[in-house]
Each structure stands twice: as structure tokens, then as C-alpha cells.
Design a protein around this motif. Structure first.
Motif, PDB file in Angstrom:
ATOM      1  N   ALA A 225       0.769  -0.731   0.213  1.00  0.00           N
ATOM      2  CA  ALA A 225       0.056   0.123   0.298  1.00  0.00           C
ATOM      3  C   ALA A 225       1.122   1.276   0.478  1.00  0.00           C
ATOM      4  CB  ALA A 225      -0.690  -0.106   1.095  1.00  0.00           C
ATOM      5  N   VAL A 226       2.388   1.199   0.824  1.00  0.00           N
ATOM      6  CA  VAL A 226       2.615   2.287   0.599  1.00  0.00           C
ATOM      7  C   VAL A 226       3.192   2.732  -1.239  1.00  0.00           C
ATOM      8  CG1 VAL A 226       4.858   2.947   1.522  1.00  0.00           C
ATOM      9  CG2 VAL A 226       3.474   2.124   3.001  1.00  0.00           C
ATOM     10  N   LEU A 227       3.779   1.898  -1.429  1.00  0.00           N
ATOM     11  CA  LEU A 227       4.433   1.749  -2.946  1.00  0.00           C
ATOM     12  C   LEU A 227       3.363   2.706  -3.825  1.00  0.00           C
ATOM     13  CD1 LEU A 227       6.688  -1.455  -3.308  1.00  0.00           C
ATOM     14  CD2 LEU A 227       7.121   0.746  -2.595  1.00  0.00           C
ATOM     15  N   GLU A 228       2.012   1.545  -3.562  1.00  0.00           N
ATOM     16  CA  GLU A 228       0.950   1.833  -4.353  1.00  0.00           C
ATOM     17  C   GLU A 228       0.731   3.704  -3.740  1.00  0.00           C
ATOM     18  OE1 GLU A 228      -0.771   1.182  -7.078  1.00  0.00           O
ATOM     19  OE2 GLU A 228       0.122  -1.728  -6.552  1.00  0.00           O
ATOM     20  N   ASN A 229       0.550   4.262  -2.562  1.00  0.00           N
ATOM     21  CA  ASN A 229       0.816   5.805  -2.019  1.00  0.00           C
ATOM     22  C   ASN A 229       1.438   6.790  -2.672  1.00  0.00           C
ATOM     23  OD1 ASN A 229      -1.846   4.898  -0.959  1.00  0.00           O
ATOM     24  ND2 ASN A 229      -0.655   4.574   1.865  1.00  0.00           N
ATOM     25  N   CYS A 230       2.382   5.766  -3.548  1.00  0.00           N
ATOM     26  CA  CYS A 230       3.691   6.718  -3.982  1.00  0.00           C
ATOM     27  C   CYS A 230       3.856   6.665  -5.545  1.00  0.00           C
ATOM     28  CB  CYS A 230       4.946   6.421  -3.427  1.00  0.00           C
ATOM     29  SG  CYS A 230       5.564   6.192  -2.077  1.00  0.00           S
ATOM     30  N   GLY A 231       2.768   5.669  -5.696  1.00  0.00           N
ATOM     31  CA  GLY A 231       2.622   6.088  -7.746  1.00  0.00           C
ATOM     32  C   GLY A 231       3.549   4.689  -8.113  1.00  0.00           C
ATOM     33  N   LEU A 232       4.035   4.188  -7.171  1.00  0.00           N
ATOM     34  CA  LEU A 232       4.788   2.612  -8.035  1.00  0.00           C
ATOM     35  C   LEU A 232       3.678   1.571  -7.701  1.00  0.00           C
ATOM     36  CD1 LEU A 232       8.180   3.035  -5.754  1.00  0.00           C
ATOM     37  CD2 LEU A 232       7.474   4.103  -8.170  1.00  0.00           C
ATOM     38  N   ASP A 233       4.214   0.341  -8.943  1.00  0.00           N
ATOM     39  CA  ASP A 233       3.098  -0.615  -8.906  1.00  0.00           C
ATOM     40  C   ASP A 233       3.522  -1.280  -8.018  1.00  0.00           C
ATOM     41  OD1 ASP A 233       1.802  -3.260  -9.948  1.00  0.00           O
ATOM     42  OD2 ASP A 233       2.716  -3.111 -12.354  1.00  0.00           O
ATOM     43  N   SER A 234       2.805  -2.029  -7.259  1.00  0.00           N
ATOM     44  CA  SER A 234       3.391  -2.968  -6.149  1.00  0.00           C
ATOM     45  C   SER A 234       3.812  -4.571  -6.364  1.00  0.00           C
ATOM     46  CB  SER A 234       2.507  -3.051  -5.021  1.00  0.00           C
ATOM     47  OG  SER A 234       0.865  -3.451  -4.862  1.00  0.00           O
ATOM     48  N   GLU A 235       2.859  -4.829  -7.897  1.00  0.00           N
ATOM     49  CA  GLU A 235       3.243  -6.156  -8.686  1.00  0.00           C
ATOM     50  C   GLU A 235       4.834  -6.109  -8.846  1.00  0.00           C
ATOM     51  OE1 GLU A 235       1.264  -8.883  -8.867  1.00  0.00           O
ATOM     52  OE2 GLU A 235      -0.297  -7.395  -7.808  1.00  0.00           O
ATOM     53  N   ARG A 236       4.662  -4.701  -9.820  1.00  0.00           N
ATOM     54  CA  ARG A 236       6.602  -5.131 -10.186  1.00  0.00           C
ATOM     55  C   ARG A 236       7.457  -5.187  -9.098  1.00  0.00           C
ATOM     56  NH1 ARG A 236       8.551  -0.020 -14.907  1.00  0.00           N
ATOM     57  NH2 ARG A 236      10.370  -1.234 -15.233  1.00  0.00           N
ATOM     58  N   TYR A 237       7.819  -3.787  -8.308  1.00  0.00           N
ATOM     59  CA  TYR A 237       8.241  -3.891  -7.867  1.00  0.00           C
ATOM     60  C   TYR A 237       8.156  -3.541  -6.137  1.00  0.00           C
ATOM     61  CZ  TYR A 237      10.072  -0.314 -10.844  1.00  0.00           C
ATOM     62  OH  TYR A 237       9.972   0.713 -12.436  1.00  0.00           O
ATOM     63  N   THR A 238       9.140  -4.577  -5.204  1.00  0.00           N
ATOM     64  CA  THR A 238       9.261  -4.488  -3.887  1.00  0.00           C
ATOM     65  C   THR A 238      10.395  -3.753  -3.399  1.00  0.00           C
ATOM     66  OG1 THR A 238      10.597  -6.872  -4.384  1.00  0.00           O
ATOM     67  CG2 THR A 238       8.085  -6.763  -3.645  1.00  0.00           C
ATOM     68  N   GLY A 239      10.923  -3.582  -1.940  1.00  0.00           N
ATOM     69  CA  GLY A 239      11.099  -3.183  -1.533  1.00  0.00           C
ATOM     70  C   GLY A 239      11.934  -3.040   0.085  1.00  0.00           C
ATOM     71  N   TRP A 240      12.760  -2.871   0.662  1.00  0.00           N
ATOM     72  CA  TRP A 240      12.624  -3.047   2.027  1.00  0.00           C
ATOM     73  C   TRP A 240      13.620  -1.824   2.933  1.00  0.00           C
ATOM     74  CZ3 TRP A 240      17.451  -2.155   4.406  1.00  0.00           C
ATOM     75  CH2 TRP A 240      19.391  -2.631   3.637  1.00  0.00           C
ATOM     76  N   ALA A 241      12.894  -1.726   4.138  1.00  0.00           N
ATOM     77  CA  ALA A 241      13.619  -0.217   4.801  1.00  0.00           C
ATOM     78  C   ALA A 241      13.681  -0.932   5.959  1.00  0.00           C
ATOM     79  CB  ALA A 241      12.468   0.581   4.867  1.00  0.00           C
ATOM     80  N   PHE A 242      14.442   0.365   7.035  1.00  0.00           N
ATOM     81  CA  PHE A 242      14.548  -0.231   7.959  1.00  0.00           C
ATOM     82  C   PHE A 242      14.693   1.741   8.614  1.00  0.00           C
ATOM     83  CE2 PHE A 242      19.101   2.112   8.249  1.00  0.00           C
ATOM     84  CZ  PHE A 242      19.658   2.133   7.323  1.00  0.00           C
ATOM     85  N   GLY A 243      14.440   1.431  10.149  1.00  0.00           N
ATOM     86  CA  GLY A 243      14.573   2.936  11.089  1.00  0.00           C
ATOM     87  C   GLY A 243      15.626   2.532  12.088  1.00  0.00           C
ATOM     88  N   MET A 244      16.355   3.576  12.180  1.00  0.00           N
ATOM     89  CA  MET A 244      16.806   3.180  13.965  1.00  0.00           C
ATOM     90  C   MET A 244      17.512   4.424  14.473  1.00  0.00           C
ATOM     91  SD  MET A 244      20.887   2.159  13.118  1.00  0.00           S
ATOM     92  CE  MET A 244      21.596   1.820  10.749  1.00  0.00           C
ATOM     93  N   GLY A 245      17.967   4.704  16.192  1.00  0.00           N
ATOM     94  CA  GLY A 245      17.982   5.858  15.884  1.00  0.00           C
ATOM     95  C   GLY A 245      20.061   6.418  16.847  1.00  0.00           C
ATOM     96  N   PRO A 246      20.264   7.211  16.161  1.00  0.00           N
ATOM     97  CA  PRO A 246      21.448   6.956  16.695  1.00  0.00           C
ATOM     98  C   PRO A 246      21.544   8.174  17.663  1.00  0.00           C
ATOM     99  CG  PRO A 246      21.135   8.631  14.210  1.00  0.00           C
ATOM    100  CD  PRO A 246      19.470   6.952  14.851  1.00  0.00           C
ATOM    101  N   HIS A 247      20.639   8.428  18.099  1.00  0.00           N
ATOM    102  CA  HIS A 247      20.680   8.386  20.323  1.00  0.00           C
ATOM    103  C   HIS A 247      20.836   7.575  20.612  1.00  0.00           C
ATOM    104  CE1 HIS A 247      20.135  13.644  19.249  1.00  0.00           C
ATOM    105  NE2 HIS A 247      20.725  12.948  20.270  1.00  0.00           N
ATOM    106  N   ARG A 248      20.197   6.438  20.289  1.00  0.00           N
ATOM    107  CA  ARG A 248      20.414   5.368  21.270  1.00  0.00           C
ATOM    108  C   ARG A 248      21.230   4.253  21.009  1.00  0.00           C
ATOM    109  NH1 ARG A 248      16.709   1.656  22.896  1.00  0.00           N
ATOM    110  NH2 ARG A 248      17.825   0.484  20.688  1.00  0.00           N
ATOM    111  N   ILE A 249      21.452   4.110  19.325  1.00  0.00           N
ATOM    112  CA  ILE A 249      22.488   3.561  19.433  1.00  0.00           C
ATOM    113  C   ILE A 249      23.814   4.164  20.077  1.00  0.00           C
ATOM    114  CG2 ILE A 249      24.154   2.769  17.054  1.00  0.00           C
ATOM    115  CD1 ILE A 249      21.672   2.484  16.472  1.00  0.00           C
ATOM    116  N   ALA A 250      23.984   5.172  20.428  1.00  0.00           N
ATOM    117  CA  ALA A 250      25.028   6.089  20.901  1.00  0.00           C
ATOM    118  C   ALA A 250      25.702   5.537  21.745  1.00  0.00           C
ATOM    119  CB  ALA A 250      25.205   7.668  21.378  1.00  0.00           C
TER     120      ALA A 250
END
Ligand code: 2NL
Length: 360
Positions: free
Chosen positions: A302-327
Motif C-alpha cells: 500500500a505504501v508503494l502504491e501511495n507513492c505511485g509505484l506498481d506493487s506487482e512490479r516493485y518490492t522494497g525493504w526499509a529500516f529505521g534506527m535512532g543514533p542517540h540510542r545507538i550512541a
């Protein structure tokens, strides 16, 4: 008139005569001894040679030496008086000239800055671009495009800082807020440039949280995103494991646990072995031997489609981290507020030279 320059040995002293008015206080006495000292002063020695000279020459040379000696004596007297006047001025101004000098200190990068730069550097080596974006966002970019349901509690005023100002005319997307993560920049990246996308986004994010040992209302985040044809969870796992080995150490163990985010499916948290006890269990990891360092997952169709990308054709992965916490994890800091305090004892301890990626 006989000048000192008529005699090379005396002429050679003229630059030293010229230097006396600017001699530092602690050099005056040594220079005085070198020129006029009773035992081995240069001019004293010159006078001692007079007895061995023919009468005429003795007069001429003796007169030249004595005139030069008088000029040196006057110059030393003047310098001594100038230094004394300067000392009196400092003392009148309240300066204590017996105080030891202040040691010069060398600055260092803030631990959070170092962590952000290293993380971004590791992903840049892998071909990721760096992007940044606005800190004031709309509800659409911060929540709705990311597949948050419209009644999600994160959108509540208790959790998110909203602005009183209305959104600019013609700008879709509801109320204005301080972004709660850097994900809106990824939405903007996917809208603006077709896949392949490989991007990391460092930046400040804001939440309506009270400050305590583990929370700040304003803190840093780094998110990353890869979108292309044929991207799978294997790419996510291999890339993030490589990251952990580069950032912590090549032998650091990692594990992935199932999790949930509205914008990824499936979702996971990645842990690394505790950097303090290396898996044995200690207070820092609450006995588990593991530390959570990031959240990640496959980008929700749904996120890919919200950005105008065809989710049948494209896939992706993502991450998030907090540098303050990592420090905190990396430097063994017990309270996140120390990262904002500006206490030089703390900053010098974690910022000292030698604390680099190479030696963990
Ligand atoms: C965490 C979790 C995460 C993302 C951030 C993301 C962004 C887009 C699409 C899908 Cl545009 N995902 N970002 C994904 C998983 C986790 O952050 O704990 N951050 C501190």
C-alpha cells in the motif's frame, strides 16, 4: 665618529640590540648575561682584548665597544621598565601572574555526530544516496502515505506535536506537524524518482514525550530504503547484517525477531549481541545478552502504491534506527540526557582519540 659597523664583531651585535624592545620577560636576563655578563659577556670579552692592541687601535676600538655597551645598557634598562609597567597594569586589573597557564584542549566530534556519520558512511559504501527533507510535514506524508489507519493512536495530540498554523493553500494532506520519523523523506524520494531507489535519510524527529533517561522529545533518526524489481527479505537481512558487522565488529552476532509496523509487512527488529557483556547477560541488556538496534521490514504494498509505484512490479525493504540510542549502546552511556548536557567530563571521556570504529 666610529661606528660599530666598522668592526664586524661589533656590527654582528646590532640585530640583537634591535631585538631587545620585544624580548619576552623570561628571555631578558639570559640576553643581558650573554652580552654584558661579567664573566663571559661578548662585550666584556671585547674589552678584555684591548690590552693586547696597539695604542691607536686600542683607543678607536675601545671607544666603539664602550659606546655599543652604553646603547645595550640603555636598551636593557628601557625593556626592564616597560615590562615592569606592563606587570603593574596587569596587577591593577586584578590578574594574578603567578597562576599557572590554562592547558589548551582539543575538541572532538559529539558521539551522536560520529555515530550518524559512520552509519551514513557504511551505507554510502554500498551505493546508497543520502537525502534530507522538511521537519514540518503534513499528516499525509507523516502518517497516511505510510499506511497508518486514520484513527491510529500515533496521530493523537498526546504523541505528536501539531502546529497551530494551517497548511499552505493547495497543499494536500491535512494538519501540519513536526515529523515523528524521517519516513516522509522516503515517500518524497519514491514520488520524485523511479526505482531503483537506494537511499538513507538522517535527520531530527519530534515526539510529544517527556524527557527521561531513555526518551527525548527531539532526537535523531536514520532510515534507509531500497526499492527495485526482485528485492526480497534476503537483501534486507544480508545488508543489515553487513551493516552490523561494519559498525560493531565482524564477529558481532545478530538476530531478527518478528515485529509490526503499519508501513512494512513482514516487519522485524534486529538485535546485536550486547556490546558490554558480548552475550553473557548484564544490567545493560537486562540479562538477555542482546541489544535492539533497529526496526525493519519489506515495504508494505500500500505504501508503494501511495507513492505511485506498481506493487506487482516493485518490492522494497526499509529500516529505521535512532543514533542517540545507538550512541548509548555503543559508549555504554546510562542516561540519554548526558548526550545533550554539554558536560565536558562526559564528552571528553567518550570523545577521546582512539575511540573509533576500528577498535569499537
Ligand atoms: C524503528 C523502526 C522503521 C521503516 C522504519 C519505512 C519507510 C518507508 C516505507 C517502509 Cl517510506 N518503511 N521505514 C521501516 C521499518 C522500521 O523504523 O524502530 N525506528 C527507530
Amino acid at each position: 665618529m666610529i661606528e660599530p659597523t666598522d668592526y664586524p664583531d661589533l656590527g654582528a651585535l646590532l640585530p640583537r640590540l634591535a631585538g631587545i624592545p620585544t624580548l619576552p620577560a623570561d628571555a631578558v636576563e639570559a640576553e643581558h648575561t650573554a652580552i654584558l655578563g661579567r664573566k663571559s659577556g661578548i662585550l666584556t670579552a671585547a674589552l678584555k682584548t684591548l690590552a693586547s692592541l696597539p695604542v691607536d687601535e686600542r683607543k678607536r676600538y675601545g671607544a666603539a665597544v664602550n659606546r655599543l655597551k652604553a646603547r645595550f645598557e640603555a636598551a636593557f634598562a628601557e625593556r626592564a621598565e616597560a615590562l615592569a609597567a606592563e606587570r603593574r597594569r596587569h596587577e591593577a586589573a586584578g590578574a594574578d601572574l603567578t597562576m599557572p597557564g590554562r592547558r589548551q584542549w582539543v575538541g572532538a566530534e559529539h558521539p551522536v555526530t560520529k555515530v550518524v556519520d559512520e552509519i551514513v558512511g557504511i551505507f554510502r559504501e554500498l551505493g546508497f544516496a543520502v537525502a534530507t527533507g522538511p521537519e514540518v510535514e503534513t499528516e499525509w506524508y507523516n502518517f497516511l502515505a505510510l499506511n497508518f489507519p486514520a484513527d491510529h493512536p500515533a496521530m493523537d495530540m498526546h504523541d505528536t506535536l501539531y502546529l497551530d498554523a494551517p497548511a499552505a493553500a493547495g497543499e494536500p494532506g491535512g494538519r501540519l506537524l513536526l515529523r515523528t520519523h524521517t519516513s516522509p523523506v522516503q515517500i518524497r524520494t519514491m514520488q520524485a524518482s523511479p526505482p531503483p531507489v537506494r537511499v538513507v535519510i538522517p535527520g531530527m524527529v519530534y515526539r510529544n514525550d517527556a524527557m527521561d533517561a531513555s526518551h527525548l522529545p527531539a532526537f535523531s533518526q536514520i532510515e534507509g530504503l531500497a526499492v527495485d524489481e526482485g528485492i526480497s527479505f534476503v537483501d534486507l537481512k544480508a545488508t543489515l547484517t553487513h551493516f552490523a558487522h561494519r559498525f560493531f565488529s565482524p564477529t558481532t552476532r545478530t538476530r531478527f525477531r518478528p515485529s509490526f509496523f503499519p508501513f512494512t509487512e513482514p516487519s522485524a527488529e534486529m538485535d546485536v549481541e550486547c556490546q558490554l557483556c558480548h552475550g553473557g547477560g548484564c544490567p545493560a541488556c537486562k540479562g538477555s545478552g542482546w541489544m535492539e538496534i533497529l526496526g525493519c521490514g519489506m515495504v508494505h504494498p500500500a505504501v508503494l502504491e501511495n507513492c505511485g509505484l506498481d506493487s506487482e512490479r516493485y518490492t522494497g525493504w526499509a529500516f529505521g534506527m535512532g543514533p542517540h540510542r545507538i550512541a548509548l549502546l555503543r559508549y555504554g552511556v546510562p542516561d540519554i540526557r548526558l548526550l545533550l548536557g554539554g558536560d565536558m567530563r562526559f564528552l571528553a571521556a567518550v570523545g577521546r582519540p582512539g575511540r573509533t570504529r576500528a577498535d569499537g
